[in-house]
Design an enzyme around this catalytic site. Sequence first.
Site, PDB file in Angstrom:
ATOM      1  N   CYS A   2       0.824  -1.212   0.000  1.00  0.00           N
ATOM      2  CA  CYS A   2       0.000   0.000   0.000  1.00  0.00           C
ATOM      3  C   CYS A   2       0.855   1.257   0.000  1.00  0.00           C
ATOM      4  CB  CYS A   2      -0.867   0.032   1.247  1.00  0.00           C
ATOM      5  SG  CYS A   2      -1.887  -1.418   1.451  1.00  0.00           S
ATOM      6  N   ARG A  27       5.786  -0.905  -5.845  1.00  0.00           N
ATOM      7  CA  ARG A  27       5.664  -1.699  -4.619  1.00  0.00           C
ATOM      8  C   ARG A  27       4.635  -2.813  -4.765  1.00  0.00           C
ATOM      9  NH1 ARG A  27       5.153   1.839   0.471  1.00  0.00           N
ATOM     10  NH2 ARG A  27       7.088   2.953   0.493  1.00  0.00           N
ATOM     11  N   TRP A  74      -2.939  -2.963  -1.407  1.00  0.00           N
ATOM     12  CA  TRP A  74      -2.557  -4.365  -1.579  1.00  0.00           C
ATOM     13  C   TRP A  74      -3.406  -5.130  -0.577  1.00  0.00           C
ATOM     14  CZ3 TRP A  74       0.227  -8.013   1.525  1.00  0.00           C
ATOM     15  CH2 TRP A  74       0.690  -9.127   0.820  1.00  0.00           C
ATOM     16  N   ASN A 112      -2.507   2.406   5.551  1.00  0.00           N
ATOM     17  CA  ASN A 112      -1.592   1.288   5.287  1.00  0.00           C
ATOM     18  C   ASN A 112      -1.451   0.516   6.582  1.00  0.00           C
ATOM     19  OD1 ASN A 112      -1.104   2.409   2.833  1.00  0.00           O
ATOM     20  ND2 ASN A 112       0.999   3.022   3.248  1.00  0.00           N
ATOM     21  N   GLY A 113      -1.347  -0.787   6.503  1.00  0.00           N
ATOM     22  CA  GLY A 113      -1.133  -1.575   7.712  1.00  0.00           C
ATOM     23  C   GLY A 113      -2.325  -2.450   8.023  1.00  0.00           C
ATOM     24  N   GLU A 496      17.461 -19.206  -3.276  1.00  0.00           N
ATOM     25  CA  GLU A 496      17.125 -17.940  -3.934  1.00  0.00           C
ATOM     26  C   GLU A 496      16.683 -18.190  -5.387  1.00  0.00           C
ATOM     27  OE1 GLU A 496      16.387 -15.062  -3.355  1.00  0.00           O
ATOM     28  OE2 GLU A 496      16.954 -13.770  -5.007  1.00  0.00           O
ATOM     29  N   LYS A 500      13.062 -17.134  -6.866  1.00  0.00           N
ATOM     30  CA  LYS A 500      12.892 -16.285  -8.053  1.00  0.00           C
ATOM     31  C   LYS A 500      11.952 -16.956  -9.055  1.00  0.00           C
ATOM     32  CE  LYS A 500      13.969 -13.220  -6.929  1.00  0.00           C
ATOM     33  NZ  LYS A 500      14.714 -12.722  -5.779  1.00  0.00           N
ATOM     34  N   GLU A 503       8.216 -17.040  -7.737  1.00  0.00           N
ATOM     35  CA  GLU A 503       7.476 -15.783  -7.579  1.00  0.00           C
ATOM     36  C   GLU A 503       7.132 -15.119  -8.905  1.00  0.00           C
ATOM     37  OE1 GLU A 503       9.355 -12.611  -5.314  1.00  0.00           O
ATOM     38  OE2 GLU A 503      11.312 -13.219  -6.013  1.00  0.00           O
ATOM     39  N   HIS A 519      16.932 -38.105   1.623  1.00  0.00           N
ATOM     40  CA  HIS A 519      16.122 -38.220   2.848  1.00  0.00           C
ATOM     41  C   HIS A 519      14.661 -37.858   2.592  1.00  0.00           C
ATOM     42  CE1 HIS A 519      19.683 -39.050   5.167  1.00  0.00           C
ATOM     43  NE2 HIS A 519      20.270 -37.981   4.637  1.00  0.00           N
ATOM     44  N   LYS A 618       6.219  -4.974  -3.410  1.00  0.00           N
ATOM     45  CA  LYS A 618       7.661  -4.734  -3.339  1.00  0.00           C
ATOM     46  C   LYS A 618       8.136  -4.492  -1.905  1.00  0.00           C
ATOM     47  CE  LYS A 618      11.764  -4.009  -4.930  1.00  0.00           C
ATOM     48  NZ  LYS A 618      12.506  -5.220  -5.301  1.00  0.00           N
TER      49      LYS A 618
HETATM   50  C1  F6R Z   1      11.824 -11.613  -3.408  1.00  0.00           C
HETATM   51  C2  F6R Z   1      11.767 -10.395  -2.623  1.00  0.00           C
HETATM   52  C3  F6R Z   1      11.303 -10.492  -1.209  1.00  0.00           C
HETATM   53  C4  F6R Z   1      12.070  -9.494  -0.319  1.00  0.00           C
HETATM   54  C5  F6R Z   1      11.478  -9.490   1.088  1.00  0.00           C
HETATM   55  C6  F6R Z   1      12.256  -8.588   2.019  1.00  0.00           C
HETATM   56  O1  F6R Z   1      12.289 -11.367  -4.693  1.00  0.00           O
HETATM   57  O2  F6R Z   1      12.076  -9.331  -3.087  1.00  0.00           O
HETATM   58  O3  F6R Z   1      11.408 -11.778  -0.714  1.00  0.00           O
HETATM   59  O4  F6R Z   1      13.410  -9.857  -0.297  1.00  0.00           O
HETATM   60  O5  F6R Z   1      10.152  -9.059   1.032  1.00  0.00           O
HETATM   61  O6  F6R Z   1      12.277  -7.286   1.555  1.00  0.00           O
HETATM   62  P1  F6R Z   1      13.366  -6.254   2.026  1.00  0.00           P
HETATM   63  O7  F6R Z   1      14.680  -6.719   1.540  1.00  0.00           O
HETATM   64  O8  F6R Z   1      12.953  -4.942   1.408  1.00  0.00           O
HETATM   65  O9  F6R Z   1      13.310  -6.213   3.530  1.00  0.00           O
END
Ligand code: F6R
Length: 623
Positions: A2, A27, A74, A112-113, A496, A500, A503, A519, A618
């Site tokens: 948001c 975001r 959001w 927001n929140g 990671e 990627k 997502e 296992h 984001k």
């Molecule tokens: C995945 C991604 C998220 C962020 C997570 C933490 O691609 O971007 O998993 O890494 O939401 O966000 P930050 O780093 O902003 O605390």
Amino acid sequence: MCGIVGAVSQRNIVPILVEGLKRLEYRGYDSCGVAVHQDGGLRRARSTSRVAELQAQADQDGIAAGTGIAHTRWATHGAPAVHNAHPHFSAGPNSGNPAGAEAVGRIALVHNGIIENHDELRAELKARGYVFASQTDTEVIAHLIDHLYSGDLLDAVQQALPRLKGAYAVAVFCRDEPHRVVAAREGSPLVLGVGEGENFVASDAMALAGVTDQIVYLEEGDVVDLQLGRYWISRLDTTTGRFGAVQREVKTVHAHSGAAELGPYRHYMQKEIFEQPVAIANTLDAVTGISPELFGDGAYRVFKEVDKVLILACGTSYYSGSTAKYWLESIARIPTSVEIASEYRYRDSVPDPRTLVVTISQSGETADTIAALKHARAQGMKHTLTICNVATSAMVRECELAYITRAGAEIGVASTKAFTTQLVGLFLLTLALAQTRGHLGEADEARHLKNLRHLPVAVQAVLALEPQVIAWSEEFARKENALFLGRGLHYPIALEGALKLKEISYIHAEAYPAGELKHGPLALVTAEMPVVTVAPNDALLEKLKSNMQEVRARGGQLYVFADGDTAIESEVGLHVIRMPEHYGALSPILHVVPLQLLAYHTACARGTDVDKPRNLAKSVTVE
Ligand code: F6R
């Protein structure tokens, strides 16, 4: 996640509000809206489409005025739908609407929140005659402020806030006070923008770029009263139970507009993957040698006082922390634990005051990480350091020490250049701790620095593998599952890579340390299962090769990113992309790059919205 923008001005602020929302678009959001004080009443436009559509809708409806608030939502409580989109209006006993007209009260509000006690407040306000038009937790705040209003908006907001449980940033205006917006924060970020004869609020200074560079970072519990040419900040004094004035520094902030050009790239994610050599070079720019002071004044004293590291982070940042654990333990010889922030904040752990608490965050605003940091501090761990990409963020302001990565604004929801620059910051931290603890001689320091400085060139060489990765991605686009394997330092890189892929391409992907395969997860391996393997030429290579044999014996298809000297050759069921050079301890920074490219091109081949994947945001400023 948001976003909020609000303004009090003499000019029409709708274009400024909408432009501010556009700057927060990256975001992630699923609906948006704007409300203004116009013709003596409340007017609004809301949409489940893009912000650009909102502007068109506002133009069409003739929405234009000097006082207003806007929001990107959001969804947390209630589906992404117009009736749940903010701004919300109060509607109840004080509305005074003609019979048959839309129930529009006198309060307009964005939030927001999350309000945790919304059910209880909803029941109370319904009993008082308030009419709910949404499923959101937000609407209760609008009604509550309306209920408490008796001619002074600030007073009503100040009475309402102590009744809210949870995290919030809110901005609100009232039909009866045309040139006033009141905003408050508790757990969600909010800044005040000071203009000439006009004032603004926003959830990020970036939203106000080009409007004002005079920014006040509001602190937890602050309430700001914005009027034409004046503002007033107050907060609750818990000893007197009254709100009193507080002074906050106005900072000149050259916020990036975030409206970076795509240039030759199809998506921000692709652009950001390709920006990594420059981002890494910028992050290393000021580093002439290893010293604790890279992390701030007083770091030497702090490093001398600690004998443990506790890393707190979420998502991709958690994986950079997980990689750093290997470095910190093997190079700096300091015991390190890495915790998912959303778990740690509620866990009954055993605190040790001689711990350096390290938070890692791209945005510096992630609610779970900030809460985990505060939890650690409340348990007596006072030494805190952050590796963060936003110098003005809450995380940097909260921590004693900081290393600011210079990745530049990251627009794509999937983190890429923030991750590799975090790794650079964490490697520097490892070296600085190693030095303080007597584990880094001059020759080692010189060798590590040389390798760090060569990284931009090395990453550039990996990016040249893109055509080979594209060929693989066409295969992956037809799959619904994938496994990722790595060992040691590269296990977090496999994690990671899987994150990627899932997502942005929506393919179910899981990562395992390769030795763990037998296992359990080996049961999943069939000819239909692509198994991506990160294969550097390190001490675990022979073990990894055995694990790869276990996959091949079950007909699994291996896709291996192998260092040149690993003697892993392509054959039936074994596809190999050769990495340009073996990079020792820094190898994870290279090996993650083809995994980013694989996820990106697979998502493109599946036609997903790469920069704004479904359901994701984001900057995750809610719990
Ligand atoms: C995945 C991604 C998220 C962020 C997570 C933490 O691609 O971007 O998993 O890494 O939401 O966000 P930050 O780093 O902003 O605390």
